[in-house]
Write an enzyme that holds these catalytic residues in place. Structure first.
Site, PDB file in Angstrom:
ATOM      1  N   CYS A   1       1.731 -18.984   0.326  1.00  0.00           N
ATOM      2  CA  CYS A   1       2.050 -20.245   1.025  1.00  0.00           C
ATOM      3  C   CYS A   1       0.969 -20.477   1.899  1.00  0.00           C
ATOM      4  O   CYS A   1       0.579 -19.687   2.505  1.00  0.00           O
ATOM      5  CB  CYS A   1       3.476 -20.001   1.594  1.00  0.00           C
ATOM      6  SG  CYS A   1       4.694 -20.049   0.648  1.00  0.00           S
TER       7      CYS A   1
ATOM      8  N   CYS B   1       9.384 -21.593   3.596  1.00  0.00           N
ATOM      9  CA  CYS B   1      10.342 -20.867   2.927  1.00  0.00           C
ATOM     10  C   CYS B   1      10.784 -19.648   3.828  1.00  0.00           C
ATOM     11  O   CYS B   1      10.035 -19.509   4.774  1.00  0.00           O
ATOM     12  CB  CYS B   1       9.542 -20.224   1.633  1.00  0.00           C
ATOM     13  SG  CYS B   1       8.285 -18.920   1.791  1.00  0.00           S
TER      14      CYS B   1
ATOM     15  N   GLU C   1       1.675 -21.731   5.033  1.00  0.00           N
ATOM     16  CA  GLU C   1       2.008 -21.379   6.608  1.00  0.00           C
ATOM     17  C   GLU C   1       1.417 -19.670   6.584  1.00  0.00           C
ATOM     18  O   GLU C   1       0.744 -19.571   7.602  1.00  0.00           O
ATOM     19  CB  GLU C   1       3.568 -21.180   6.644  1.00  0.00           C
ATOM     20  CG  GLU C   1       4.206 -22.587   6.589  1.00  0.00           C
ATOM     21  CD  GLU C   1       4.704 -22.931   5.201  1.00  0.00           C
ATOM     22  OE1 GLU C   1       3.925 -22.573   4.169  1.00  0.00           O
ATOM     23  OE2 GLU C   1       5.606 -23.492   5.206  1.00  0.00           O
TER      24      GLU C   1
ATOM     25  N   CYS D   1       7.848 -17.051   5.006  1.00  0.00           N
ATOM     26  CA  CYS D   1       6.902 -17.533   5.893  1.00  0.00           C
ATOM     27  C   CYS D   1       7.576 -17.790   7.314  1.00  0.00           C
ATOM     28  O   CYS D   1       7.130 -17.440   8.127  1.00  0.00           O
ATOM     29  CB  CYS D   1       6.746 -19.167   5.579  1.00  0.00           C
ATOM     30  SG  CYS D   1       5.330 -18.927   4.104  1.00  0.00           S
TER      31      CYS D   1
ATOM     32  N   ASN E   1      -1.613 -23.758   0.351  1.00  0.00           N
ATOM     33  CA  ASN E   1      -0.858 -22.975  -0.333  1.00  0.00           C
ATOM     34  C   ASN E   1      -2.250 -22.629  -1.652  1.00  0.00           C
ATOM     35  O   ASN E   1      -2.692 -23.526  -1.870  1.00  0.00           O
ATOM     36  CB  ASN E   1       0.397 -23.487  -1.345  1.00  0.00           C
ATOM     37  CG  ASN E   1       0.240 -25.031  -1.940  1.00  0.00           C
ATOM     38  OD1 ASN E   1      -0.436 -25.562  -1.146  1.00  0.00           O
ATOM     39  ND2 ASN E   1       0.979 -25.145  -2.714  1.00  0.00           N
ATOM     40  N   ILE E   2      -2.007 -21.610  -2.037  1.00  0.00           N
ATOM     41  CA  ILE E   2      -3.073 -20.993  -3.085  1.00  0.00           C
ATOM     42  C   ILE E   2      -2.174 -20.271  -4.261  1.00  0.00           C
ATOM     43  O   ILE E   2      -1.669 -19.164  -4.084  1.00  0.00           O
ATOM     44  CB  ILE E   2      -4.132 -20.030  -2.415  1.00  0.00           C
ATOM     45  CG1 ILE E   2      -4.810 -20.728  -1.121  1.00  0.00           C
ATOM     46  CG2 ILE E   2      -4.971 -19.688  -3.679  1.00  0.00           C
ATOM     47  CD1 ILE E   2      -5.265 -19.702  -0.312  1.00  0.00           C
ATOM     48  N   GLU E   3      -2.186 -21.038  -5.333  1.00  0.00           N
ATOM     49  CA  GLU E   3      -1.622 -20.753  -6.325  1.00  0.00           C
ATOM     50  C   GLU E   3      -1.903 -19.863  -7.420  1.00  0.00           C
ATOM     51  O   GLU E   3      -3.110 -19.710  -7.327  1.00  0.00           O
ATOM     52  CB  GLU E   3      -0.736 -21.623  -7.186  1.00  0.00           C
ATOM     53  CG  GLU E   3       0.077 -22.450  -6.291  1.00  0.00           C
ATOM     54  CD  GLU E   3       0.832 -23.795  -7.006  1.00  0.00           C
ATOM     55  OE1 GLU E   3       0.745 -24.221  -8.090  1.00  0.00           O
ATOM     56  OE2 GLU E   3       1.928 -24.258  -6.416  1.00  0.00           O
TER      57      GLU E   3
HETATM   58  N1  THU Z   1       4.926 -23.484  -0.707  1.00  0.00           N
HETATM   59  C1  THU Z   1       4.327 -23.323   0.682  1.00  0.00           C
HETATM   60  O1  THU Z   1       2.923 -23.393   0.654  1.00  0.00           O
HETATM   61  N2  THU Z   1       5.012 -23.295   1.761  1.00  0.00           N
HETATM   62  C2  THU Z   1       6.362 -23.164   1.793  1.00  0.00           C
HETATM   63  O2  THU Z   1       6.970 -22.774   2.651  1.00  0.00           O
HETATM   64  C3  THU Z   1       7.131 -23.514   0.544  1.00  0.00           C
HETATM   65  C4  THU Z   1       6.384 -23.580  -0.669  1.00  0.00           C
HETATM   66  C5  THU Z   1       4.136 -23.530  -1.552  1.00  0.00           C
HETATM   67  C6  THU Z   1       3.910 -22.411  -2.791  1.00  0.00           C
HETATM   68  C7  THU Z   1       3.852 -23.052  -3.983  1.00  0.00           C
HETATM   69  O3  THU Z   1       2.630 -23.153  -4.153  1.00  0.00           O
HETATM   70  C8  THU Z   1       4.439 -24.663  -3.863  1.00  0.00           C
HETATM   71  O4  THU Z   1       4.750 -24.751  -2.517  1.00  0.00           O
HETATM   72  C9  THU Z   1       5.728 -24.813  -4.534  1.00  0.00           C
HETATM   73  O5  THU Z   1       6.600 -23.904  -4.430  1.00  0.00           O
END
Ligand code: THU
Length: 138
Positions: free
Chosen positions: A60, A91, A62, A94, A49-51
């Site tokens: 996300c 989520c 995935e 994804c 995941n890259i915020e």
């Molecule tokens: N996140 C994912 O990378 N995959 C998911 O399916 C659920 C959420 C990440 C997004 C965000 O960076 C962190 O988890 C919290 O939501």
């Protein structure tokens, strides 16, 4: 057709997702996610995941893995492992992106202790998915 995933393939995917998780960029949620996607050609594409400071711009793990694979010409996926501290599930967005490339792809949800907390197909996780076939011309 749902293909049976070999134990060794499952173990390797979970391991790859666990290892890549260290590269997650998650300074806002502190919730690091690692993903590893196995293609039918036997390659593994990983993702994290890259915020972003503009929160909704976050991507996300995935989808990073899927997009890396597709952008290198891969479209057929056998399985994806997703690893988080607590075995959180993919989520909805994804699930939808995975559905585009195969409703029977296995999704292995694991935690950082190595426990597989759930294994399901994309079809199980996204019943009634909107699919490419829904756009077929009449
Ligand atoms: N996140 C994912 O990378 N995959 C998911 O399916 C659920 C959420 C990440 C997004 C965000 O960076 C962190 O988890 C919290 O939501």
């Amino acid at each position: 057709m749902t293909m049976k995933l070999e134990d060794e393939a499952r173990r390797q995917l979970v391991e790859a997702a666990t290892q890549v998780r260290r590269w997650a960029y998650a300074p806002y949620s502190n919730y690091a996610v690692g993903a590893a996607l196995l293609t039918d050609s036997g390659k593994v594409y990983d993702g994290v995941n890259i915020e972003n400071a503009a929160y909704p711009t976050t991507m996300c793990a995935e989808r990073v893995a899927v997009f890396k694979a597709v952008s290198e010409g891969e479209r057929r996926f056998v399985a994806i492992a997703v690893v988080t501290s607590n075995g959180g599930t993919p989520c909805g967005s994804c699930r939808q992106v995975l559905a585009e490339f195969g409703i029977e792809t296995h999704v292995i949800i694991a935690d950082t202790a190595g426990n597989v907390v759930q294994e399901a197909t994309v079809a199980d996780l996204l019943p009634g998915a909107f699919l490419p076939s829904d756009l077929a011309r009449e």
